[in-house]
Design an enzyme around this catalytic site. Structure first.
Site, PDB file in Angstrom:
ATOM      1  N   HIS A   7       0.794  -1.369   0.210  1.00 42.24           N
ATOM      2  CA  HIS A   7      -0.046   0.081   0.011  1.00 42.24           C
ATOM      3  C   HIS A   7       0.978   1.154  -0.014  1.00 42.24           C
ATOM      4  O   HIS A   7       1.709   1.490   0.827  1.00 42.24           O
ATOM      5  CB  HIS A   7      -0.945  -0.008   1.417  1.00 42.24           C
ATOM      6  CG  HIS A   7      -1.895   0.832   1.095  1.00 42.24           C
ATOM      7  ND1 HIS A   7      -1.933   2.214   1.232  1.00 42.24           N
ATOM      8  CD2 HIS A   7      -3.374   0.725   1.034  1.00 42.24           C
ATOM      9  CE1 HIS A   7      -3.263   2.967   1.371  1.00 42.24           C
ATOM     10  NE2 HIS A   7      -3.848   1.599   0.992  1.00 42.24           N
ATOM     11  N   LYS A  66     -15.014   4.619  -6.856  1.00 42.09           N
ATOM     12  CA  LYS A  66     -14.561   5.609  -7.505  1.00 42.09           C
ATOM     13  C   LYS A  66     -15.449   5.843  -8.671  1.00 42.09           C
ATOM     14  O   LYS A  66     -15.648   7.092  -9.110  1.00 42.09           O
ATOM     15  CB  LYS A  66     -13.200   5.342  -7.881  1.00 42.09           C
ATOM     16  CG  LYS A  66     -12.284   6.228  -8.616  1.00 42.09           C
ATOM     17  CD  LYS A  66     -10.889   5.766  -8.874  1.00 42.09           C
ATOM     18  CE  LYS A  66     -10.358   6.403 -10.175  1.00 42.09           C
ATOM     19  NZ  LYS A  66     -10.475   5.806 -11.410  1.00 42.09           N
TER      20      LYS A  66
END
EC number: 4.1.1.31
Length: 877
Positions: free
Chosen positions: A138, A544
């Protein structure tokens, strides 16, 4: 801070004081005084003093460049120390009752008893318990391994200081050690100067296993075993494997050109080396412990008739096996081309001799010894295997189609990419059934195509144990799945790998049922999958694409439909959840998130991604990891034994409206507002984030694209830095207000009370709203955005305030998170330290954009603010 958090308050204060001493020694009084002034002004500004807010802004603006980094580091370090103190508080002896909730498993057992659930059913559900946590890299986890090790040691010191019977000398020694660790942290680079390689990320994952999970797994299983004996009068089977791990680090090549087949091969070797290394430490420990002489015939045979200490003799054989394995793997990692294979190839080579020792000790009246360290090692062998973590491979669907396109053109049979779906399926099924090879020997594929084929060959050369699943991102059709099966078959893969389509966008989620149905209608495919199908649900890209409310409903719908298909077709379904740490990427407290899923969706167990920063918060310390395993286990058992209600038709109908209205509201801004992209680029650090060494993966799938090509992580991360957190709430509150205006308030309130899916959505929104800060967002706008863009920012902040009112109205609450005072306190505690970092960041962005050139000092300071804000915001990266 409220007195009920006295122990936490005391630790935060002590760590802050020690950090102050370190700063003073390193930089003198001037920097320490600056930091203290800024902290006090921030505290006063948080309490509503506008004059001090203005003073705070002026104080930060007046800082010379050379002071920006030490001041930013002070607040960054303080937030990291606060996180440690809070994480420790949840497992400490002095933990407040409402923070450390009663044991999740025991609470569940009481609930099962009250609901009359048969104990045989409970025992069966526990035997079938399957939690697979998939560790993923990440970019927001920029805490280096060096720092993570120090954080673990700081935690150990806090644990010692809690003991009331420490002598003055012991207490003084521990406090000194704590001060040294804080000083070491201060004088180390908190941030990577270079972008981490996929190999670095994999090593970070192995460090988490070594420092935490290696200890946590046997601890969890020991506790679970004792609870089962109390409740069911039967323990956990010795070969139980309720928790195990996979990883994407070194296997996830979706949009990451740095993850090549050679990197994957090296990560696989490193993974085995680390496993052998950790087992070797266990075996050496057991050699020192198992000095007994009495044994059964099996152990006598394994050890040799003349051995006086038979257990040690067997363990020494294992020690040689592991040492030789490490040596050969080490040589291969360092590039030596050895024909010889590492001796340790399968779990049975470890399990069989260790289990023989275990049975012998029990048969010879030494159960107490058998149930000690030896049992812990046996549990680890089952959980970690010889590969430590299984590697997932992830690749984008078009990369496989491009291989077949290039191949069919070479063979003169047309262009696969231009064929209809029906023609693709016909071609793929024919080739899968064919006994002749498809790939011509004289074919010279392009570099990109060769890379995909080389990856398939790496898979074929390893054992099945080495891998988790082959995940196809942006999967849209049945042919996307069949294509991967064909490429693996053509590469000589001798086993059936789980090929897992990942449905990510709103349209793809809505189409998931049709794709799986089509695959199930192909007899050849049914034979291939041997009655088991894995499907991955994408959280981040769907949010998104459509906003959190529409994405959440599409995910629920898709899961429900897939569960029904699996039941109709008589196959086992594993749903793989691609959640991130953030709300905009599907993150929610684990227990609530799992109980909000459709009924029967956890029958096949849980497979879920745990990402960078959340790995540290949920799994970074052994005791914290044990708590996390308990939460996961209790939620899965509850979902399967006491399933949530089927949603009423009127709830579904209203969710359809909420989904549609929220999606339109979200897209009208993100896609329809002409000023949106320039506003996003100017009011957040998005452009700068792409240039910083935050992760091995580029920020965009397509370097030339706009917002739509941005990866979900930088998209969310940029908005969390400026505290508007737009993707995590936009559209949802507007849809709720729309439904209230249409006369549906009573129905919304009923859904909130009775439907875990809906109440969890609102709870997640509340947490986001509390982390938003309109004043900070406005400050970024004023400092960084063109004047023509300011009205858009104002409109978005006005919308945020309206949305908060709508959600509180439906929940009949006066304040955000009022039912979770600990969560409230946790966010408030950090805000005093995050706000100076936000203001510093806005100032740094202003200076770098004005100068046009980023100096090394400013870049370092900027990265420190990014890491600090990420640490403070916790699950919003």
């Amino acid at each position: 801070m409220n007195e009920k958090y006295a122990a936490l308050k005391s630790n935060v204060s002590m760590l802050g004081h020690l950090l102050g001493n370190t700063i003073q020694e390193a930089h003198g009084d001037e920097i320490l005084e600056k930091v203290e002034t800024i902290r006090k002004l921030s505290k006063s500004a948080r309490a509503g003093n506008q004059a001090d807010r203005n003073n705070l802004i002026e104080e930060i603006k007046s800082l010379p460049d050379e002071q920006l980094t030490p001041v930013a580091r002070a607040f960054n370090q303080f937030l990291n120390l606060t996180n440690i103190a809070e994480q420790y508080h949840t497992i400490s002896r002095h933990c407040d009752a409402h923070v450390c909730e009663p044991d999740a498993i025991n609470t569940l057992f009481a609930k099962l008893g009250q609901n009359g659930i048969n104990k045989l059913d409970t025992a069966q559900a526990i035997r079938e318990l399957n939690i697979e946590l998939v560790l993923t890299a990440h970019p927001t986890e920029i805490t280096r391994r060096t720092m993570i090790n120090k954080l673990v040691k700081i935690n150990e010191c806090l644990s010692k200081l809690e003991l009331s019977d420490l002598s003055y000398k012991e207490r003084h020694k521990t406090e000194k050690r704590l001060e040294q660790l804080i000083a070491q942290s201060w004088h180390s680079d908190v941030i990577r100067k270079q972008r981490p390689t996929p190999l670095d990320e994999a090593k970070w994952g192995f460090a988490v296993v070594e420092n935490s999970l290696w200890e946590a797994v046997p601890d969890f299983l020991r506790e679970l075993d004792e609870k089962l004996k109390d409740y069911l009068d039967q323990g956990l089977p010795i070969d139980a494997r309720p928790v195990h791990f996979s990883s994407w680090m070194g296997g996830d090549r979706d949009g990451n050109p740095f993850v090549t087949h050679t990197v994957t091969r090296e990560v696989l070797l490193l993974s085995r080396w680390k496993a052998a290394d950790l087992y070797l430490k266990d075996i050496n420990e057991l050699i020192s412990e198992l000095s007994m002489t009495k044994c059964n015939d099996t152990v006598r045979q394994l050890a040799g008739e003349d051995e006086h200490e038979p257990y040690r003799a067997i363990l020494k054989q294992l020690r040689t096996l592991l040492s030789d394995t490490k040596e050969i793997l080490d040589a291969k990692i360092n590039g030596q081309k050895l024909a010889v294979k590492a001796p340790l190839q399968s779990v049975e080579q470890l399990w069989d001799p260790l289990f023989a020792c275990y049975q012998s000790l029990r048969e010879c009246g030494m159960s107490m010894i058998a149930e000690g360290s030896l049992l812990d090692t046996l549990r680890r062998v089952k959980a970690f295997g010889v590969h430590l973590v299984r590697l997932d491979i992830r690749q984008e669907s078009t990369r496989h189609a491009d291989v077949l396109s290039e191949l069919t053109r070479y063979l003169g049979i047309g262009d696969y990419n231009h064929w209809s779906e029906q023609d693709k399926i016909a071609f793929l099924t024919n080739e899968l059934a064919s006994k002749r090879p498809l790939l011509p020997r004289d074919w010279q594929p392009s570099e990109q195509v060769k890379e995909v084929l080389d990856t398939c060959k790496i898979i074929a050369a390893q054992s099945r144990e080495a891998f988790g699943a082959y995940v196809i991102s942006m999967a849209k059709t049945a042919s996307d799945v069949l294509a991967v099966h064909l490429l693996l078959q053509e590469s000589g893969c001798p086993y059936r790998m789980d090929v897992c389509p990942l449905f990510e966008t709103l349209d793809d989620l809505n189409n998931a049922e049709a794709v799986i149905k089509q695959l199930m209608s192909i007899d050849l495919y049914r034979g291939f999958i041997q009655n088991h199908q894995m499907v991955m649900i994408g959280y981040s890209d769907s949010a998104k694409d459509a906003g959190v409310m529409a994405a959440g409903w599409a995910q629920y719908h898709a899961m429900e439909a897939l569960v029904n298909v699996a039941e109709q077709e008589g196959i086992e379904l594993t749903l793989f959840h691609g959640r991130g740490g953030t709300i905009g990427r599907g993150g929610a407290p684990a227990h609530a998130a799992l109980l909000s899923q459709p009924p029967k969706s956890l029958k096949g167990g849980l497979r879920v991604t745990e990402q960078g920063e959340m790995i540290r918060f949920k799994l970074g310390l052994p005791d914290v990891a044990v708590n996390s395993f308990n939460m996961y286990a209790s939620a899965i058992l509850e979902a399967n034994l006491l399933p949530p209600p089927e949603p009423k038709q009127e709830w579904r109908d209203l969710m359809e409206v909420l989904s549609q209205v929220s999606c339109e509201a979200y897209r009208s801004v993100v896609r329809g507002e002409p000023d949106f992209v320039p506003y996003f680029r100017q009011a957040t650090p998005e452009l700068e984030l792409g240039k910083l060494p935050l992760g091995s993966r580029p920020a965009k799938r397509n370097p030339n694209g706009g917002v739509e090509s941005l990866r979900a992580i930088p998209w969310i991360f940029s908005w969390s830095q400026n505290r508007l957190l737009l993707p995590a709430w936009l559209g949802a509150g507007e849809a709720i207000q729309y439904s209230i205006d249409k006369g549906h308030q009573a129905l919304l309130e009923e859904m909130c009370r009775e439907w875990p899916f809906f109440s969890t959505r609102l709870g997640m929104l509340e947490m986001v709203y509390l982390k938003c800060n309109s004043e900070i967002s406005r400050y970024y706008d004023e400092r960084l955005a063109d004047k023509s863009l300011l009205p858009l920012g104002d409109r978005l902040r006005d919308q945020l305030q309206s949305d908060i009112k709508a959600v509180l109205n439906v929940e009949n609450n006066e304040n955000l998170m009022q039912s979770d005072p600990w969560g409230q306190e946790s966010i408030r505690l950090r805000n005093i330290y995050i706000e100076p970092l936000n203001m510093l960041q806005a100032e740094l962005l202003y200076r770098t954009r004005q100068a046009g050139v980023v100096s090394e000092a400013l870049e370092e300071a900027l990265m420190v603010t990014i890491a600090g804000i990420a640490a403070g915001m916790r699950n919003t990266g």
